[in-house]
Motif scaffolding. Structure first.
Motif, mmCIF file in Angstrom:
data_model
loop_
_atom_site.group_PDB
_atom_site.id
_atom_site.type_symbol
_atom_site.label_atom_id
_atom_site.label_comp_id
_atom_site.label_asym_id
_atom_site.label_seq_id
_atom_site.Cartn_x
_atom_site.Cartn_y
_atom_site.Cartn_z
ATOM 1 N N GLY A 93 0.821 -1.220 0.000
ATOM 2 C CA GLY A 93 0.000 0.000 0.000
ATOM 3 C C GLY A 93 0.847 1.258 0.000
ATOM 4 O O GLY A 93 0.560 2.216 -0.738
ATOM 5 N N ILE A 94 1.900 1.291 0.813
ATOM 6 C CA ILE A 94 2.761 2.473 0.899
ATOM 7 C C ILE A 94 3.508 2.697 -0.412
ATOM 8 O O ILE A 94 3.505 3.803 -0.971
ATOM 9 C CB ILE A 94 3.755 2.313 2.073
ATOM 10 N N LEU A 95 4.145 1.670 -0.928
ATOM 11 C CA LEU A 95 4.972 1.823 -2.124
ATOM 12 C C LEU A 95 4.151 2.085 -3.379
ATOM 13 O O LEU A 95 4.644 2.681 -4.339
ATOM 14 C CB LEU A 95 5.831 0.565 -2.309
ATOM 15 N N SER A 96 2.894 1.640 -3.387
ATOM 16 C CA SER A 96 2.059 1.875 -4.564
ATOM 17 C C SER A 96 1.708 3.345 -4.754
ATOM 18 O O SER A 96 1.328 3.754 -5.848
ATOM 19 C CB SER A 96 0.773 1.053 -4.461
ATOM 20 N N PHE A 97 1.843 4.157 -3.681
ATOM 21 C CA PHE A 97 1.592 5.600 -3.839
ATOM 22 C C PHE A 97 2.552 6.229 -4.836
ATOM 23 O O PHE A 97 2.226 7.250 -5.454
ATOM 24 C CB PHE A 97 1.740 6.312 -2.481
ATOM 25 N N ALA A 98 3.716 5.646 -5.013
ATOM 26 C CA ALA A 98 4.703 6.207 -5.933
ATOM 27 C C ALA A 98 4.207 6.208 -7.365
ATOM 28 O O ALA A 98 4.672 7.000 -8.190
ATOM 29 C CB ALA A 98 5.997 5.425 -5.828
ATOM 30 N N LYS A 99 3.260 5.331 -7.704
ATOM 31 C CA LYS A 99 2.718 5.284 -9.065
ATOM 32 C C LYS A 99 1.568 6.263 -9.263
ATOM 33 O O LYS A 99 1.209 6.578 -10.394
ATOM 34 C CB LYS A 99 2.237 3.868 -9.384
ATOM 35 N N LYS A 100 0.950 6.738 -8.174
ATOM 36 C CA LYS A 100 -0.246 7.572 -8.285
ATOM 37 C C LYS A 100 0.047 9.055 -8.040
ATOM 38 O O LYS A 100 -0.686 9.922 -8.494
ATOM 39 C CB LYS A 100 -1.303 7.090 -7.287
ATOM 40 N N ILE A 101 1.072 9.307 -7.279
ATOM 41 C CA ILE A 101 1.428 10.699 -6.978
ATOM 42 C C ILE A 101 2.908 10.889 -7.246
ATOM 43 O O ILE A 101 3.603 9.928 -7.566
ATOM 44 C CB ILE A 101 1.114 11.046 -5.505
ATOM 45 N N GLU A 102 3.371 12.097 -7.118
ATOM 46 C CA GLU A 102 4.791 12.348 -7.319
ATOM 47 C C GLU A 102 5.598 11.635 -6.245
ATOM 48 O O GLU A 102 5.212 11.587 -5.083
ATOM 49 C CB GLU A 102 5.079 13.854 -7.260
ATOM 50 N N LYS A 103 6.751 11.093 -6.652
ATOM 51 C CA LYS A 103 7.608 10.385 -5.711
ATOM 52 C C LYS A 103 8.055 11.286 -4.571
ATOM 53 O O LYS A 103 8.223 10.845 -3.430
ATOM 54 C CB LYS A 103 8.823 9.804 -6.431
#
Length: 509
Positions: A443-453
């Motif tokens: 869940g945490i790492l998948s944010f990198a694909k949806k928002i800016e790193k």
């Protein structure tokens, strides 16, 4: 015999030869022969009178023994080696006669040669009539009489079966005591016989016992599937003896009779507490039997085997056969099938989910078949309620989940930033078992694909400062950041509840 008695009675009464010949109608020369034999016997007339017709016949009607010529004696002395040569492939009596004639030009013609060989063969081996080629067949059967072992604790006497195998050409014999005539014991005994011979015959000839033949037939008997698999492993053929055809199994039946006198008689003198002890005694007696000279020959079964048959056997495979058992099961929705014997689960390609498959398993491996095609091969594991999984069998989504490891998440986080890596390490360390933190990491790492790193990096840095290590903390930080500004196209996906995203398909792409 009555005429002979009459002749002797008249002679005892003092009649002349001329009178006796005239009264009995016997030629004078024949009469003289009988009277000469009577004189040579040194028996009185009263003693002769008390003899039975059988005894009288043996005394007066002796078979005329023809003197054997030196040429015939020479031929008979060659027959043992000729008989041995005939067992070789491609050898015929015609070729052997030609070889004989080349060495003995004044010897017998081909027809007399064959006649005298057949007569010699009938004398030394009157039972067997079938010709056996070297390396051709191994005949196997169970003896009718059983041996026994005694339980050392209870004293119970347990009857055991005796397996007998014999090579057709050399007559090398193998004997082993086994617990039963069951499939496992029978195949193990056949394998031991093959290794005892040091090579594989072209065919194995069993009787129609259930361990070898599932359904008897005059033309096409149905072979036991496991026994057939055993034969294929050793690259040999199964030729069941025809029902009610004694000649097909005469050799092994004769071997069983010999085993009774030469092995049973010796091993029954002692008490045995295990099959191992019994087979050790059988082995000693068996070696004596195989090394004893054959009747009418100047060589033993072992010598004949070494000279004629060993080289004709096919080589043994590098590995011994592993007995396989068979089960049927249906592939579960998770792509695994249960081996009920161990309560262990093995994967199959996901396209076979819901299909009924066949499991063939041995001590070391598990093979899974569907419609005669092997679809999976696993090393056998005996851990109850555990799974053995081949990643290639899984669908793409399931394969991604199966590959979850702590190192995978650490490498993923390191590719984003060192602070993200540090935060993921803290999340993993927080749980008693790393697998409990896998979903949080995804869940945490998948944010990198949806928002800016950069935003994820800053969120992880802030969370590190708080000392809170879980998915919910990162979600809350990012949601508060959204509340301070209007949603942008890049962050539209975060306008929905963030915790729902961990179920999205983006994990599995």
């Amino acid at each position: 015999m009555s005429k002979i008695r009459h002749i002797l009675q008249l002679h005892h009464q003092g009649r002349s030869k001329l009178q006796i010949a005239a009264q009995t109608g016997i030629a004078r020369n024949t009469l003289k022969k009988y009277l000469k034999q009577f004189t040579e016997s040194k028996l009185t007339f009263h003693e002769i009178s008390e003899l039975s017709d059988k005894d009288l016949e043996e005394l007066f009607v002796k078979p005329q023994e023809q003197p054997i010529s030196e040429k015939l004696q020479t031929l008979f002395s060659l027959f043992p080696s000729i008989d041995k040569e005939l067992k070789k492939k491609g050898m015929t009596r015609q070729l052997l006669w030609e070889q004989y004639k080349a060495v003995h030009p004044d010897g017998f013609g081909v027809s007399q040669f064959k006649h005298y060989y057949a007569r010699w063969k009938a004398q030394v081996n009157p039972v067997m009539r079938m010709e056996h080629k070297a390396g051709d067949k191994l005949y196997v059967d169970f003896a009718g009489d059983k041996l026994s072992v005694v339980d050392p604790v209870s004293g119970e006497i347990k009857a055991v079966e005796v397996f007998v195998a014999i090579l057709g050409a050399s007559q090398l014999t193998y004997v082993e005591a086994v617990a039963s005539q069951g499939k496992e014991d029978f195949i193990a005994a056949c394998e031991n016989a093959i290794h005892f011979c040091g090579g594989v015959p072209q065919a194995i000839v069993p009787d129609n016992l259930k361990s070898a033949v599932t359904k008897s037939s005059k033309y096409e008997p149905t072979l036991n599937e496991t026994f057939l698999d055993f034969a294929q492993h050793y690259s040999t053929t199964i030729l069941p003896a025809r029902s009610y055809r004694p000649r097909d199994k005469a050799l092994v039946e004769n071997a069983v009779k010999i085993v009774y006198s030469r092995i049973y008689a010796k091993v029954r003198a002692r008490v045995y507490h295990s099959l191992e002890q019994l087979n050790a005694a059988i082995k000693v007696a068996l070696e004596e039997h195989n090394n004893a000279h054959l009747k009418g020959r100047n060589y033993s079964r072992r010598q004949q085997f070494e000279e004629v048959e060993r080289a004709a056997l096919m080589p043994l495979p590098p590995l011994r056969y592993e007995l396989k058992k068979c089960l049927y099961a249906t592939v579960a929705k998770n792509g695994h099938v249960a081996l009920s014997a161990d309560k262990h689960y093995y994967s199959v390609p996901y396209r076979f989910i819901g299909k009924k498959v066949k499991l063939l398993f041995s001590r070391h491996s598990v093979e899974i078949y569907y419609n005669y095609e092997r679809i999976a091969l696993h090393t056998r594991a005996r851990l109850a309620y555990h799974y053995t999984t081949d990643k290639e069998h899984l669908a793409s989504a399931h394969r991604f989940v199966a590959e979850w490891t702590p190192q995978k998440f650490i490498s993923w986080a390191e590719a984003i930033h060192e602070d993200v890596k540090l935060y993921i390490l803290k999340v993993l360390q927080r749980k008693q078992h790393p697998e409990q933190a896998y979903k949080s990491c995804v869940g945490i790492l998948s944010f990198a694909k949806k928002i800016e790193k950069e935003r994820l990096i800053k969120a992880c840095q802030r969370a590190l400062g708080y000392g809170a290590y879980n998915y919910k903390t990162i979600q809350t930080i990012l949601e508060k950041e959204l509340d301070k500004k209007d949603p942008s196209p890049e962050t539209e996906q975060l306008s929905m509840p963030l915790h729902d995203n961990i179920r999205g398909e983006h994990y599995y792409q």
